[in-house]
Design a protein around this motif. Structure first.
Motif, PDB file in Angstrom:
ATOM      1  N   CYS A  34      20.260   3.422  -0.110  1.00 29.90           N
ATOM      2  CA  CYS A  34      19.530   2.185  -0.353  1.00 29.90           C
ATOM      3  C   CYS A  34      18.642   2.296  -1.597  1.00 29.90           C
ATOM      4  CB  CYS A  34      18.628   1.828   0.838  1.00 29.90           C
ATOM      5  SG  CYS A  34      19.514   1.395   2.353  1.00 29.90           S
ATOM      6  N   VAL A  35      18.346   1.164  -2.198  1.00 35.98           N
ATOM      7  CA  VAL A  35      17.308   1.059  -3.210  1.00 35.98           C
ATOM      8  C   VAL A  35      16.031   0.651  -2.491  1.00 35.98           C
ATOM      9  CG1 VAL A  35      16.530  -0.069  -5.318  1.00 35.98           C
ATOM     10  CG2 VAL A  35      18.965   0.354  -4.968  1.00 35.98           C
ATOM     11  N   TRP A  36      14.987   1.488  -2.628  1.00 35.97           N
ATOM     12  CA  TRP A  36      13.729   1.265  -1.924  1.00 35.97           C
ATOM     13  C   TRP A  36      12.706   0.653  -2.868  1.00 35.97           C
ATOM     14  CZ3 TRP A  36      12.376   3.852   3.023  1.00 35.97           C
ATOM     15  CH2 TRP A  36      13.482   4.461   3.630  1.00 35.97           C
ATOM     16  N   GLY A  37      11.854  -0.205  -2.307  1.00 33.34           N
ATOM     17  CA  GLY A  37      10.736  -0.714  -3.093  1.00 33.34           C
ATOM     18  C   GLY A  37      10.369  -2.130  -2.718  1.00 33.34           C
ATOM     19  N   ARG A  38       9.138  -2.487  -3.076  1.00 37.65           N
ATOM     20  CA  ARG A  38       8.668  -3.843  -2.811  1.00 37.65           C
ATOM     21  C   ARG A  38       9.492  -4.833  -3.646  1.00 37.65           C
ATOM     22  NH1 ARG A  38       7.161  -5.177   1.175  1.00 37.65           N
ATOM     23  NH2 ARG A  38       4.929  -4.763   1.410  1.00 37.65           N
ATOM     24  N   GLY A  39      10.085  -5.791  -2.942  1.00 40.39           N
ATOM     25  CA  GLY A  39      10.958  -6.761  -3.590  1.00 40.39           C
ATOM     26  C   GLY A  39      12.429  -6.452  -3.449  1.00 40.39           C
ATOM     27  N   ALA A  40      12.770  -5.336  -2.807  1.00 32.25           N
ATOM     28  CA  ALA A  40      14.176  -4.956  -2.698  1.00 32.25           C
ATOM     29  C   ALA A  40      15.010  -6.029  -2.018  1.00 32.25           C
ATOM     30  CB  ALA A  40      14.303  -3.632  -1.947  1.00 32.25           C
ATOM     31  N   ASN A  42       0.855  -1.185   0.000  1.00 32.51           N
ATOM     32  CA  ASN A  42       0.000   0.000   0.000  1.00 32.51           C
ATOM     33  C   ASN A  42       0.895   1.241   0.000  1.00 32.51           C
ATOM     34  OD1 ASN A  42      -1.862   2.000   0.341  1.00 32.51           O
ATOM     35  ND2 ASN A  42      -2.645   1.286   2.299  1.00 32.51           N
ATOM     36  N   ALA A  43       0.909   1.949  -1.119  1.00 31.35           N
ATOM     37  CA  ALA A  43       1.832   3.071  -1.292  1.00 31.35           C
ATOM     38  C   ALA A  43       1.681   4.129  -0.203  1.00 31.35           C
ATOM     39  CB  ALA A  43       1.621   3.702  -2.671  1.00 31.35           C
ATOM     40  N   GLU A  44       0.488   4.305   0.334  1.00 30.15           N
ATOM     41  CA  GLU A  44       0.268   5.333   1.351  1.00 30.15           C
ATOM     42  C   GLU A  44       1.063   5.084   2.626  1.00 30.15           C
ATOM     43  OE1 GLU A  44      -3.904   5.543   2.012  1.00 30.15           O
ATOM     44  OE2 GLU A  44      -4.365   6.391   0.040  1.00 30.15           O
ATOM     45  N   ASP A  45       1.465   3.843   2.845  1.00 24.76           N
ATOM     46  CA  ASP A  45       2.191   3.489   4.066  1.00 24.76           C
ATOM     47  C   ASP A  45       3.695   3.707   3.939  1.00 24.76           C
ATOM     48  OD1 ASP A  45      -0.240   2.687   5.161  1.00 24.76           O
ATOM     49  OD2 ASP A  45       0.020   0.602   4.516  1.00 24.76           O
ATOM     50  N   TRP A  46       4.173   3.954   2.733  1.00 23.25           N
ATOM     51  CA  TRP A  46       5.603   3.954   2.455  1.00 23.25           C
ATOM     52  C   TRP A  46       6.182   5.362   2.422  1.00 23.25           C
ATOM     53  CZ3 TRP A  46       8.694  -0.326   0.133  1.00 23.25           C
ATOM     54  CH2 TRP A  46       8.078  -1.568   0.291  1.00 23.25           C
TER      55      TRP A  46
END
Length: 456
Positions: free
Chosen positions: A127-133, A110-114
């Motif tokens: 750092c590289v941020w994101g889902r699956g990092a 949920n993008a709103e939480d990030w």
């Protein structure tokens, strides 16, 4: 990219002549961009085919492999659910092959939480941020970077390498690894060993010692649906056969239950290594103080001392003044290698006779020894890049696609090497908010994997 990779064969051609002499890009130089590209491909897996699907990621991987002379194949088990497989010829084709596997799907976010958008691949704070990092497009990117670098420069591994970038791991692998193992086992002909995710990451003990946890075992799983049938009726009336009451009492008992400590071979080896590193005797029955010293990895380690059953979903009823005739709950159950029967017996005793238990998804536990030439290659590659490194075995409380490859008799290890800052809550990155991987960690992983492939 030319013809669809699915129409190509599975063998490896010589590296492209145009890229061997003029292309000076090294694996370290491109691993961050590869990771960011993969993160930007939304491969969210909701477990019901409703996500965008892994086809785009499979095509991206196939293109990157084809650019350096490989002939990848794409296998689509269901519309949008695709995996990519390729094989690299080693210098000695008579030797057994090694499998390097990774999954391209991720859990939803949920993008709103990030802090940074989960599918932006943003670089911030080193750092590289994101889902699956960390789960697990970092390893996918490191593998691509190493393979592309080696093939551009004409450096073949000592033995055949099978590369598998897989769909659906986050929902049990039915449309990814399990599909390939069942329908296309020939892809893994001659493979005896494999490396994959959730291993090879660092835990800094002190300035003279850094442990790198290599996964040699995984707990098995029983994802369960619990059902209680009762008597439906009006909410204003007395009802001694209320399905919700019965189910909630059973789920409460289960959620609060602490299963007995059971020390497996892998956990015993890890505790011995940890005891030596910390200079203290460790009692598996009294680990609270020790776990407190382990920081973020305490969550990973603590769950490997016993079976666990976590209630995760509840559902019942459709109107406030109607007592429903049925109530349902879901539970994530995990059992230690060798303790499945004990786990199921304990479940039935705790839940009681009124609760119907059925599996939504079940899979076995796996375990192998921490020995052999492949382990030696891991140790050597880590020490060459980090002189205070010591590789140690550990058990993963979750599961990976290793369970599927174990069905083919392949000996599986978790080895996705990352040198991490001591303050980073690595375990909390898995399926968590603000998932991220250090840029320097990615580059370190490329160097270690490159050395590893030289010695494997």
């Amino acid at each position: 990219m030319g013809a669809d990779p699915a129409t190509r064969g599975g063998s490896v051609s010589e590296p492209n002549a145009t890229t061997t002499a003029t292309d000076a890009v090294r694996g370290e130089d491109e691993v961050v961009d590869l990771c960011r590209d993969l993160i930007r491909i939304d491969t969210s897996n909701y477990g019901d085919h409703s996500g965008p699907g892994e086809r785009a990621a499979a095509e991206y991987v196939a293109e990157k492999l084809a650019e350096v002379g490989l002939e990848p194949r794409i296998f689509e088990s269901h519309p949008g659910r695709a995996s990519t497989v390729a094989r690299i010829e080693g210098e000695d084709p008579s030797r057994p092959a090694l499998l390097i596997h990774g999954h391209t799907d991720v859990v939803p976010a949920n993008a709103e939480d990030w802090t940074h958008h989960p599918f932006s691949g943003e670089i911030a704070d080193g750092c590289v941020w994101g889902r699956g990092a960390v789960d697990m497009k970092d390893m996918d990117a490191m593998t691509l970077a190493v393979v592309r670098d080696r093939l551009r420069s004409g450096r073949r591994p000592p033995r055949d390498i099978v590369l598998a970038f897989l769909a659906d791991e986050e929902a049990g692998g039915t449309w990814g690894a399990k599909h390939l193992v069942k329908r296309h086992p020939e892809l893994f002909e001659g493979v005896t060993e494999a490396i994959g995710e959730v291993g090879g990451f660092s835990f800094t003990v002190n300035e003279k010692l850094r442990l790198y946890l290599v996964e040699t075992a995984e707990k098995g799983m029983h994802w369960m649906r619990l059902t209680v049938d009762g008597t439906a009726g009006h909410g204003s009336m007395t009802n001694d056969d209320n399905a919700i009451t019965e189910l909630c009492e059973a789920v409460g008992r289960l959620g609060r239950h602490r299963f007995p400590v059971r020390v497996t071979k892998t956990v015993r080896s890890f505790l011995d290594e940890l005891s030596d590193a910390l200079g203290v005797e460790l009692d598996p029955e009294d680990m609270d103080e020790t776990l407190a010293k382990l920081g973020g990895i305490a969550k990973l380690i603590g769950a490997t001392l016993r079976n666990t059953a976590a209630p995760t979903m509840l559902g019942a009823g459709y109107k406030v003044n109607v007592i429903p005739g049925q109530a349902v709950a879901h539970v994530d159950g995990r059992f230690l290698p060798g303790y499945e029967e004990e786990f199921l017996a304990d479940l039935d005793r705790i839940l009681g006779p009124r609760v119907k238990r059925e599996d939504v998804h079940a899979d076995k536990a796996v375990e192998t020894g921490f020995d052999g030439a492949l382990v030696d290659a891991m140790q050597s590659a880590l020490r060459a890049e980090d002189p205070i490194a010591r590789a140690v075995p550990y058990m993963l409380s979750g599961g990976t696609d290793a369970k599927s490859f174990d069905d083919l008799g392949i000996r599986c290890f978790g080895f996705a090497p990352l040198k991490l800052p001591p303050e980073l809550d690595f375990a909390g990155m898995f399926h968590g908010v603000d998932e991220r991987v250090p840029v320097e960690g990615l580059k370190f992983g490329v160097r270690v994997l490159d050395r590893f492939l030289d010695q494997c």
